[in-house]
Every structure is written in structure tokens, then in C-alpha cells.
Design a protein around this motif. Structure first.
Motif, short mmCIF file in Angstrom:
data_model
loop_
_atom_site.label_atom_id
_atom_site.label_comp_id
_atom_site.label_asym_id
_atom_site.label_seq_id
_atom_site.Cartn_x
_atom_site.Cartn_y
_atom_site.Cartn_z
N LEU A 71 -61.77 -3.81 61.92
CA LEU A 71 -61.49 -3.02 60.57
C LEU A 71 -62.64 -3.23 59.77
N ALA A 81 -64.45 0.04 58.54
CA ALA A 81 -64.74 0.20 56.97
C ALA A 81 -66.21 0.88 56.79
N LEU A 141 -59.20 3.44 59.54
CA LEU A 141 -59.52 2.25 60.27
C LEU A 141 -58.80 2.30 61.56
N ALA A 194 -53.56 -2.70 58.36
CA ALA A 194 -54.37 -1.45 58.73
C ALA A 194 -53.68 -0.03 58.36
#
Length: 455
Positions: free
Chosen positions: A185, A189, A201, A214
Motif C-alpha cells: 500500500l 501510495a 492502491l 485499501a
């Protein structure tokens, strides 16, 4: 320390504390169990000797039982008989210790009393010989019990260390695997710039908390993308709308400067004033929208008479070709910001007047705790496909552009924003002919004291 290290340390510390408490309880239980078993063995041996005393067949010396030392005492604390390793003159215990043993307690005794390095455990069994009280004293060595406890301590300590180390490694691996989606993640990002640009994501599989996080973050990115797109469109539309009057003003001024003899200064000033007024209205509308987009709550401390407000707005209309009629009900109140609600009705009435053929009708009613204001015209109406789109910012239908070139397409958008901020709704209906805009707001009633809202 990293989150992974902190979680591993916390898990390991909790496991170590739990194992330590469990080990201590285990050792205490083992020590008590071994002492209890040792006391029971000593009492059985004392009972065997007591049987010999009661039967009058007491041997001297007493039969030995390994490391056990036994004595038979009379009521005057004299040694009647003893095992070969015991003292035939002095009792093993005396005084308060002897009284405790005769009362059935088991006591500890220093082994040096009998020349042994390990401590002793002493118990007593009462009996009698031909009516004369006797006490059988049995002292057993605690060497085996203490050896067993020492071995248990070593085992618990070594086992606890091994289990703690294994749990630390296992916790590290489990936390490493659990936090791997977080790293993905974070990597996703880092690739996102601006409002998102359509990037999303990665969603971990499994449907757990990280997966739901998420999904939530992707929904947020979608909303941010939509908001950024609306903002870009809004800025572009505002720039376009402001460019038009500025271009007209520039043209008028350039012509006046280039041909001063061919241009009437009064006409130039009048036309420039019209464009300045148009820009002023547009800037005013933009400021209103900016205020409505702010998170500050709308003031709702005023009691507004919607019928009176509708009459006031209708009287301010200056258009001789269209008649504006108002049917105001009695005591139709709502709670809100009077100037904002006045702007809503003025925008709706002005919009209806621009599109009406001969008349506009404003009807104010109340029912079921809701106040209702309907503004209807007898114009061409609004197609069903456009009844939601006309409330969007800078939206002007083709016929609206032909009939009112100076409109900015913000009036209905502002009206909806204000109505929604007041907890109401606004819709457009078919008036056959024409269109009917219906505003619904929470009703309120006026009393002699403070006004209270209708539930």
C-alpha cells in the motif's frame, strides 16, 4: 524501532511474562505436591510404627525405612524407642515444634540436628501403649524433593527461554507477513501524485481489515479525483465566463481610443457598465458558491415567513411583459437565513420570468411539517432528461443561451446548494405548459414565546 520490531518485542515480552508466571505457579505447585507426598509417606510409616506400639510388639531399635529417622516418645517427652540412625536420648524436636507435631502439623527441621546436610520434614502420629499416650515422630530427608524442584527450575527456565525465543521468531515472521500488504500500500501510495490521476492502491486479498482499508482509501481517491475534476471544470468555466465581459470591455475601450470622433462616449460608458454589472453578478455568484462549499454550518436562528418573502421577491421583479402572481398561505414559516432563502426565491422567479410566455405563479403552502414553495411559468418547460442537469454549475440549455445571453448558469446551482444547506430539497416538474420548481423546507411555527420547529 520499526513497527515490526515494536510489535515483535511486545508479543515476546507478553509471552515471556506469561511463561514466567506459569513457570512460577508450576514450581510452587510441584513443591507443594512433593511436600504433600513426602508428608503422606512419613505418616504411613508412622502409622505402621503406631500399630506396633498398640499391639505391644514394639521392637527396639525400630525398623528402619531408608533415610527415615523415627522415634517413639512417651507423655513426658522421653525417647522410648528409635531407629538406628536416631538419637536414643533426645527427641528430634522439642518445645513448640513438638507441640505442633503432636497437633498434626508437619514442620521443617535443620538436618544438622541429625548430622545430615539436607533439611528434614517432621510429622507425628499419636498412639498409646496399654493406655499410656505415645507419639511416633518420623523425620524424612528433603534431599530428593529439593533435587526434583531444582531440576524442575532448570527445565522451566530452559524451556521458557526456548519457547520465548521460538515465539519471538514466529512473531517476527507472522508480523512480517501481516505487514507486507502495508508495504505494498505504501509503495502504491508513493506512485500516486496530485489527486490520484486514476491510480489506485493495491487491494490485499482476504477481505480483512487491511483489505477494507485499501478499499476505503481507493474510494477516497475516487472522490478526490471527482472533486479535482469538478474544481478544474469550475475554474475553467469561471475563467471562460469572466473572459467574455472582459473581452467586450477591451473591445469597447480599444474602439473608443482608436476612433474617438466616431464613438459616442456615453454609449461606450453605458455598454461598459453593462459588462461590469455582468462581471459583478458573476463574481457575486462565485463568492456565494465558495461560501456554500465551506464546511461552516448555515445560520438557522431566524424565523422566516415564506409567504411574505415570496411577495417581497415578486414585487421586486421588473419585467412588464410577464405577470408574477403570488398565492401565499397563512403562517408558512421555516427557520433559516433570510437573505439566503430570499436569494433562492429571487433566482427561481428570475429564471421563471426569463422563460415564461405571459405569467409566473408562486404558491406557498405547508403540509405534514414541511413548507412548500412552487414557482411555475407557462414557457416551453424543461425536458425530463435535463431536469437534473440544470442544477449543475454553469449549465445553460440551448434555448436559455438564445433568450438570455448574459446568464452565467449559476442561479439554479446556488439555489439548490442553499436549499440543501437548510435541510430541504428542490426539484423541477412539468407544469403543462411550462416548468414548476418546487422547494421543500422544514416548517416551523411562531408562538408568543420563542419559535419552535415543527417535528
Amino acid at each position: 524501532m520499526s513497527l515490526r520490531a515494536r510489535l515483535t518485542l511486545a508479543a515476546t515480552a507478553m509471552a515471556a511474562v506469561g511463561l514466567g508466571i506459569g513457570g512460577v505457579l508450576l514450581l510452587v505447585a510441584l513443591d507443594r505436591a512433593l511436600l504433600g507426598a513426602l508428608d503422606e509417606t512419613a505418616r504411613r510409616q508412622g502409622e505402621d510404627i503406631a500399630t506396633l506400639v498398640e499391639s505391644g510388639r514394639l521392637p527396639d531399635p525400630l525398623p528402619g525405612f531408608g533415610a527415615v529417622v523415627a522415634q517413639v516418645l512417651d507423655d513426658d517427652d522421653r525417647v522410648v524407642a528409635s531407629t538406628p540412625g536416631g538419637d536414643r536420648l533426645t527427641p528430634v524436636v522439642a518445645g513448640d515444634d513438638l507441640a505442633a507435631v503432636r497437633a498434626g502439623e508437619a514442620i521443617g527441621l535443620d538436618g544438622t540436628r541429625l548430622g545430615q546436610p539436607e533439611p528434614l520434614r517432621v510429622v507425628g502420629v499419636p498412639t498409646d501403649d496399654a493406655g499410656e499416650p505415645r507419639t511416633v515422630i518420623v523425620a524424612v530427608s528433603l534431599e530428593e524433593q529439593q533435587r526434583s524442584v531444582r531440576f524442575a527450575k532448570i527445565g522451566v527456565f530452559a524451556g521458557g527461554l526456548s519457547v520465548t525465543a521460538a515465539l519471538a521468531v514466529l512473531s517476527w515472521l507472522v508480523i512480517l507477513r501481516a505487514l507486507r500488504p502495508v508495504d505494498r500500500l505504501r509503495g502504491g501510495a508513493e506512485e500516486i501524485t496530485g489527486a490520484g490521476g486514476g491510480h489506485r492502491l493495491p487491494v490485499p486479498a482476504g477481505g480483512d481489515e487491511l483489505s477494507r482499508l485499501a478499499v476505503t482509501l481507493n474510494d477516497m481517491l475516487g472522490r478526490l479525483d471527482a472533486a479535482a475534476a469538478r474544481q478544474r471544470a469550475f475554474v475553467a468555466d469561471a475563467a471562460h465566463e469572466l473572459r467574455s465581459p472582459i473581452a467586450v470591455l477591451r473591445t469597447e475601450l480599444e474602439v473608443a481610443l482608436a476612433h474617438p470622433d466616431a464613438v459616442d462616449p456615453h454609449d461606450t460608458a453605458r455598454e461598459a457598465l453593462v459588462e461590469v454589472q455582468r462581471m459583478a453578478r458573476l463574481v457575486d455568484d462565485l463568492l456565494v458558491l465558495a461560501h456554500l462549499d465551506s464546511p461552516r454550518p448555515v445560520r438557522r436562528d431566524e424565523l422566516v415567513d415564506l409567504g411574505e418573502l415570496a411577495i417581497e421577491v415578486a414585487e421586486g421583479v421588473r419585467d412588464g411583459r410577464v405577470e408574477v402572481r403570488v398565492d401565499a398561505g397563512d403562517d408558512v414559516y421555516t427557520r433559516g437565513h433570510r437573505d439566503s432563502l430570499s436569494r433562492v426565491l429571487r433566482n427561481l422567479v428570475d429564471n421563471a420570468v426569463r422563460h415564461a410566455s405571459s405569467q409566473v405563479e408562486v404558491v406557498v403552502t405547508t403540509s405534514g411539517g414541511r413548507a412548500r414553495v412552487a414557482v411555475a411559468d407557462d414557457g416551453s418547460g424543461v425536458r425530463e432528461a435535463d431536469r437534473e442537469r440544470i442544477f449543475e454549475r454553469f449549465t445553460r440549455l440551448d434555448d436559455a443561451r438564445d433568450r438570455d445571453a448574459g446568464g452565467s448558469g449559476l442561479g439554479l446551482a446556488i439555489a439548490r446548494e442553499i436549499v440543501v444547506a437548510h435541510g430541504g430539497t428542490i426539484v423541477v416538474e412539468n407544469a403543462a405548459p411550462g416548468a414548476r420548481f418546487v422547494v421543500t423546507l422544514p416548517a416551523a411555527k411562531a408562538t408568543i414565546g420563542a419559535p419552535e420547529a415543527v417535528s
